[in-house]
Design a protein around this motif. Structure first.
Motif, mmCIF file in Angstrom:
data_model
loop_
_atom_site.group_PDB
_atom_site.id
_atom_site.type_symbol
_atom_site.label_atom_id
_atom_site.label_comp_id
_atom_site.label_asym_id
_atom_site.label_seq_id
_atom_site.Cartn_x
_atom_site.Cartn_y
_atom_site.Cartn_z
ATOM 1 N N PRO A 1 0.849 -1.182 0.000
ATOM 2 C CA PRO A 1 0.000 0.000 0.000
ATOM 3 C C PRO A 1 0.886 1.234 0.000
ATOM 4 O O PRO A 1 2.041 1.149 0.429
ATOM 5 N N PRO A 2 0.454 2.399 -0.443
ATOM 6 C CA PRO A 2 -0.928 2.693 -0.832
ATOM 7 C C PRO A 2 -1.278 2.339 -2.280
ATOM 8 O O PRO A 2 -2.391 2.630 -2.690
ATOM 9 N N ILE A 3 -0.346 1.751 -3.031
ATOM 10 C CA ILE A 3 -0.695 1.424 -4.419
ATOM 11 C C ILE A 3 -1.501 0.144 -4.462
ATOM 12 O O ILE A 3 -2.565 0.075 -5.075
ATOM 13 N N GLY A 4 -1.005 -0.870 -3.780
ATOM 14 C CA GLY A 4 -1.726 -2.129 -3.755
ATOM 15 C C GLY A 4 -2.906 -2.065 -2.806
ATOM 16 O O GLY A 4 -3.057 -1.121 -2.035
ATOM 17 N N ILE A 5 -3.748 -3.083 -2.906
ATOM 18 C CA ILE A 5 -4.904 -3.158 -2.013
ATOM 19 C C ILE A 5 -4.469 -3.821 -0.717
ATOM 20 O O ILE A 5 -3.749 -4.813 -0.725
ATOM 21 N N GLU A 6 -4.916 -3.235 0.358
ATOM 22 C CA GLU A 6 -4.493 -3.707 1.656
ATOM 23 C C GLU A 6 -5.711 -4.197 2.438
ATOM 24 O O GLU A 6 -6.758 -3.557 2.410
ATOM 25 N N TYR A 7 -5.586 -5.352 3.089
ATOM 26 C CA TYR A 7 -6.583 -5.732 4.081
ATOM 27 C C TYR A 7 -6.025 -5.346 5.435
ATOM 28 O O TYR A 7 -4.957 -5.793 5.809
ATOM 29 N N ARG A 8 -6.723 -4.503 6.121
ATOM 30 C CA ARG A 8 -6.212 -4.036 7.397
ATOM 31 C C ARG A 8 -7.194 -4.425 8.495
ATOM 32 O O ARG A 8 -8.344 -4.045 8.463
ATOM 33 N N ILE A 9 -6.720 -5.191 9.433
ATOM 34 C CA ILE A 9 -7.602 -5.691 10.474
ATOM 35 C C ILE A 9 -7.147 -5.132 11.811
ATOM 36 O O ILE A 9 -6.045 -5.410 12.269
ATOM 37 N N ASP A 10 -8.002 -4.312 12.415
ATOM 38 C CA ASP A 10 -7.741 -3.893 13.778
ATOM 39 C C ASP A 10 -8.894 -4.396 14.634
ATOM 40 O O ASP A 10 -9.740 -5.150 14.160
ATOM 41 N N LEU A 11 -8.945 -3.959 15.879
ATOM 42 C CA LEU A 11 -9.944 -4.531 16.785
ATOM 43 C C LEU A 11 -11.359 -4.256 16.308
ATOM 44 O O LEU A 11 -12.236 -5.116 16.384
ATOM 45 N N ALA A 12 -11.602 -3.032 15.810
ATOM 46 C CA ALA A 12 -12.970 -2.677 15.443
ATOM 47 C C ALA A 12 -13.491 -3.614 14.367
ATOM 48 O O ALA A 12 -14.592 -4.175 14.493
ATOM 49 N N ASN A 13 -12.721 -3.827 13.293
ATOM 50 C CA ASN A 13 -13.306 -4.677 12.258
ATOM 51 C C ASN A 13 -13.142 -6.157 12.557
ATOM 52 O O ASN A 13 -13.937 -6.961 12.085
ATOM 53 N N ALA A 14 -12.183 -6.521 13.407
ATOM 54 C CA ALA A 14 -12.121 -7.926 13.816
ATOM 55 C C ALA A 14 -13.398 -8.299 14.575
ATOM 56 O O ALA A 14 -13.949 -9.388 14.411
ATOM 57 N N LEU A 15 -13.880 -7.354 15.381
ATOM 58 C CA LEU A 15 -15.117 -7.589 16.128
ATOM 59 C C LEU A 15 -16.290 -7.774 15.163
ATOM 60 O O LEU A 15 -17.109 -8.691 15.319
ATOM 61 N N VAL A 16 -16.383 -6.898 14.161
ATOM 62 C CA VAL A 16 -17.484 -6.999 13.206
ATOM 63 C C VAL A 16 -17.349 -8.272 12.370
ATOM 64 O O VAL A 16 -18.344 -8.952 12.090
ATOM 65 N N LEU A 17 -16.113 -8.609 11.990
ATOM 66 C CA LEU A 17 -15.886 -9.845 11.232
ATOM 67 C C LEU A 17 -16.385 -11.048 12.012
ATOM 68 O O LEU A 17 -17.060 -11.928 11.479
ATOM 69 N N THR A 18 -16.045 -11.077 13.307
ATOM 70 C CA THR A 18 -16.461 -12.207 14.129
ATOM 71 C C THR A 18 -17.980 -12.245 14.249
ATOM 72 O O THR A 18 -18.582 -13.322 14.188
ATOM 73 N N LEU A 19 -18.599 -11.074 14.389
ATOM 74 C CA LEU A 19 -20.059 -11.045 14.458
ATOM 75 C C LEU A 19 -20.670 -11.614 13.184
ATOM 76 O O LEU A 19 -21.524 -12.512 13.227
ATOM 77 N N VAL A 20 -20.227 -11.100 12.027
ATOM 78 C CA VAL A 20 -20.835 -11.519 10.760
ATOM 79 C C VAL A 20 -20.640 -13.014 10.539
ATOM 80 O O VAL A 20 -21.593 -13.752 10.257
ATOM 81 N N SER A 21 -19.389 -13.486 10.720
ATOM 82 C CA SER A 21 -19.158 -14.905 10.438
ATOM 83 C C SER A 21 -19.804 -15.775 11.508
ATOM 84 O O SER A 21 -20.260 -16.880 11.206
ATOM 85 N N GLY A 22 -19.872 -15.278 12.744
ATOM 86 C CA GLY A 22 -20.522 -16.053 13.805
ATOM 87 C C GLY A 22 -22.002 -16.219 13.539
ATOM 88 O O GLY A 22 -22.561 -17.321 13.662
ATOM 89 N N ILE A 23 -22.668 -15.117 13.172
ATOM 90 C CA ILE A 23 -24.097 -15.202 12.852
ATOM 91 C C ILE A 23 -24.295 -16.141 11.668
ATOM 92 O O ILE A 23 -25.192 -16.990 11.664
#
Lengths: 499, 255
Positions: A72-94
């Motif tokens: 990054p910033p040219i390439g696409i980056e997946y950036r995981i911090d606490l906020a989206n890790a929490l949402v990721l866990t919610l979505v995949s858990g549901i």
């Protein structure tokens, strides 16, 4: 190649690649079990990956994954911090609970020939939601958002087998959703024009200290576009019909996840991209987000009271709950943001459980009208019990997750010197007492109609996921370390990035 | 006159805004579902035009690599390795995929999938670009084989400055650091100024999304027509009202 190093990309790649395979499996042989079992195992694997990501982020800090090894910033980056890790866990858990839950319900509600398409679309929908959450690239958000939206339109329309209004509901959702997404793209265009970058972290650096109307306009377009997707009042008109006429399992999944993801994107853009200290952020909070959030809390809850259809009622209640989340954000303080994130997670748990109970009633009684719920406590005790516990959670009764989020919100309101806000939160909760109480009264106190046929309790494959979700409602109401602690740290990180 | 200039200089934005408003108005005001979808399409297309127009740089050509790239390949073979890293690979592949270009005349402009010519971004790519240009022994600008591709008419050495001064494009610091490299490249490649390809690429994605949306929407309209026998919104609404409340109440609701 170390497989663990590739962990961040697995929740996206795995369902995206396996969805077409699910579509190729037979729908009619063995009652469509093949795509169902296959998709369920895929989703469990995704959930395991997301839980692993949450664990690793919580212990070692944010992860940055470079797609194709382009920095990054040219390439696409997946950036995981606490906020989206929490949402990721919610979505995949549901998703991990809804997929096993859906089989019996779907077989009775959609055309049998569509079962393999159904699971393919549901997998793609989940991919999109996870992608929106995980990515650190602003344009990628749009692409994944449309991936999930397009499959959601198809999923909602599959309810047409039971009720043809699903088709018009889906069409309206498509029109509104596309307008929202296009607004979002316009906003991105303005930000890109101002900075020449699309990476979120880089946008933040480029925008620092920059004051111009183009950025303000871009921000406005993004908030309006995402507000449409999140069903932020008064842009919620697509939502009640879409949730009411979609197949029940689909309602359970999208009600618990898709609007939450849109709220997450709003939070992400406010704090990570624009920055809370940006000159116009306080004005936007005070004059746009807070009034709309309050109006949503009261208006949508008020409308919910007068709904005859339980799924519509729950949908209107969702609009009100989105109001709480945005209200927390609008305080502009760290506790307020933490409360929003907690409520975002908790509301996913309770709405998922409520819509699952509605799906069980739909399967056995064949309707989601209020009248179908009369005397249900004796006819389907487990389902009624699940509805009551998660309904109480929605109101915010102690010992449930709903109480934790309301408590956090109240604390945040008083902490930021907004005693009136605390009063509004409590007052609007009373509206929830009325609309949830109405259904509970029907289930517990009213006798079943005399001519009602004998019905069985919902099958085990539906009861178990539902009761797990209800148990989560109680568990996270008693053990707040995980959710509250993580949200506070996530909020701290988000605000820290904003300073 | 100033005001006129103000409007005239930003004509692309006025096209965008007009189309956008027309599209939104059609979506809101029309009752026919197909017309709604067309309105939605117009609305989306306006955004495509907006994106494409912000990628345009005054005097810039289409972001297709202009240089004697093929000759250097003939001499050196596989300059992808020479230029180091996987970054130049896309460029090399792109050229390989266009075998007919030599037939357009020796030394003619070679179309090549230059890996991202977004100058204001691409620190890494600039290195590649520089490498390519140095490898190119025939830097002169030739007439475009494709009449559709606008070429900078009179190449002047301030081409690189044009890129940097492109309106409303804020140059990043690392790009500024690479500004000399840009100038050198522009000089060696015959002072070619490229338009910014990134918005075009983004919009290609958005067009795909738009087509998918339209397809799903039209499919839904077909299903609605099968289920209701009409695609007029008010008739659909009254059909639903009749189904829910019975004919008499529906009449009241309409009246």
């Amino acid at each position: 190649m170390n497989i663990l190093a590739q962990l961040p990309v697995i929740p996206i790649i795995l369902p995206l690649v396996t969805a077409p395979l699910a579509m190729l499996m037979p729908s009619e042989k063995m009652g469509g079990r093949a795509p169902f079992v296959f998709a369920t195992f895929v989703v469990w694997a995704v959930f395991a990956a997301c839980a692993g990501l949450l664990h690793s982020v919580a212990t070692t800090g944010p992860i940055s994954y470079h797609l194709g090894d382009w920095a990054p910033p040219i390439g696409i980056e997946y950036r995981i911090d606490l906020a989206n890790a929490l949402v990721l866990t919610l979505v995949s858990g549901i998703a991990a609970l809804v997929f096993p839950f859906s089989y019996e319900s779907i077989r009775s509600e959609i055309d049998r020939r569509q079962i393999s398409y159904f699971y393919a679309a549901l997998l793609i929908c989940m991919t999109g939601l996870l992608g929106v959450t995980i990515t650190g690239d602003a344009f990628n958000v749009f692409v994944f958002l449309e991936i999930s939206s397009l499959s959601t339109y198809a999923l909602v329309a599959m309810g047409a087998d039971k009720d043809r209004r699903a088709l018009t509901a889906s069409f309206n959702y498509l029109v509104m959703g596309t307008i929202g997404a296009t607004f979002f793209v316009i906003g991105l265009g303005l930000l890109y024009q101002a900075t020449g970058t699309l990476n979120m972290a880089d946008l933040k650096i480029q925008l620092a200290g920059d004051k111009n109307r183009m950025v303000e306009a871009g921000f406005a377009f993004i908030v309006v576009g995402m507000g449409l997707k999140a069903a932020m009042f008064p842009m919620h008109l697509w939502m009640p019909n879409a949730y009411a006429y979609a197949p029940s399992a689909v309602s359970a999944f999208i009600a618990a996840t898709s609007t939450k993801v849109a709220v997450y994107v709003i939070i992400r853009f406010i704090y990570t991209v624009i920055g809370a200290d940006f000159s116009f952020a306080p004005a936007a909070f005070a004059w746009l987000i807070a009034p709309l959030a309050i109006a949503g809390m009261f208006f949508a809850s008020g409308v919910a009271i007068f709904q005859d259809d339980v799924k519509r009622m729950l949908a209107y209640s969702s609009v009100g709950q989105i109001g709480y989340m945005l209200f927390g954000v609008s305080f502009g303080t760290e506790p307020g943001l933490a409360a929003s994130l907690v409520h975002l997670f908790n509301h996913g748990l309770m709405k998922g459980a409520l819509f699952m109970a509605a799906a069980c009633v739909m399967l056995r009684v064949g309707s989601h009208n209020c009248s179908a719920y009369a005397g249900l406590a004796r006819r389907m005790p487990f389902t009624a019990g699940a509805f009551i516990v998660s309904g109480l959670s929605l109101i915010g009764v102690p010992l449930t997750v709903g109480f934790i989020s309301k408590w956090q919100l109240l604390a945040a309101a008083f902490d930021s010197g907004r005693a009136w806000a605390g009063f509004l939160i409590v007052a609007s909760s009373f509206l929830a007492v009325i609309y949830v109480g109405r259904v509970i009264e029907l289930m517990v106190l009213k006798p079943a109609p005399a001519d009602a046929p004998e019905i069985k309790e919902a099958p085990l494959s539906m009861l178990v996921p539902m009761l797990i979700l209800v148990a989560a409602n109680v568990y996270f109401g008693l053990h707040t370390e995980l959710t509250v602690d993580l949200s506070e740290r996530a909020a701290h990180a988000l605000m820290g990035a904003g300073r | 006159m100033d005001i006129l200039n103000f409007f005239a200089e930003r004509y692309n934005y006025w096209i965008f805004i007009t189309l956008m408003m027309m599209g939104l108005y059609i979506v809101i005001s029309r009752g026919n579902l197909i017309k709604k979808l067309i309105g939605l399409n117009v609305f989306q297309t306006s955004v495509f035009i907006y994106y494409i127009s912000i990628g345009k740089i005054a005097g810039g050509t289409a972001p297709i690599y202009v240089a004697g790239d093929m000759e250097s390949r003939a001499h050196g073979g596989g300059h992808g390795a020479e230029n180091g890293g996987g970054h130049s690979a896309p460029g090399a592949d792109g050229a390989d995929a266009l075998p007919g270009k030599d037939a357009l005349g020796a030394g003619a402009l070679h179309a090549d999938d230059m890996p991202h010519g977004d100058f204001e971004l691409a620190g890494n790519d600039l290195a590649t670009l520089t490498g390519n240009a140095q490898g190119a022994h025939a830097p002169a600008l030739h007439a475009a084989p494709d009449a559709g591709a606008p070429i900078a008419g009179a190449p002047d050495s301030s081409g690189a400055n044009d890129i940097l001064a492109a309106p409303a494009l804020k140059i990043e610091e690392h790009a500024i650091a690479a500004a000399d490299a840009v100038k050198e490249v522009a000089h060696q490649a015959g002072d070619v100024v490229y338009s910014n390809p990134l918005p075009h690429v983004l919009i290609l994605t958005a067009i795909v999304v738009g087509i998918a949306t339209t397809a799903v929407g039209l499919a839904l309209v077909v299903r609605i027509r099968e289920a209701y026998g009409t695609i007029e919104e008010d008739e659909l609404e009254s059909a639903d009202n009749v189904a829910e409340f019975g004919a008499a109440r529906a009449q009241e609701a309409v009246a």
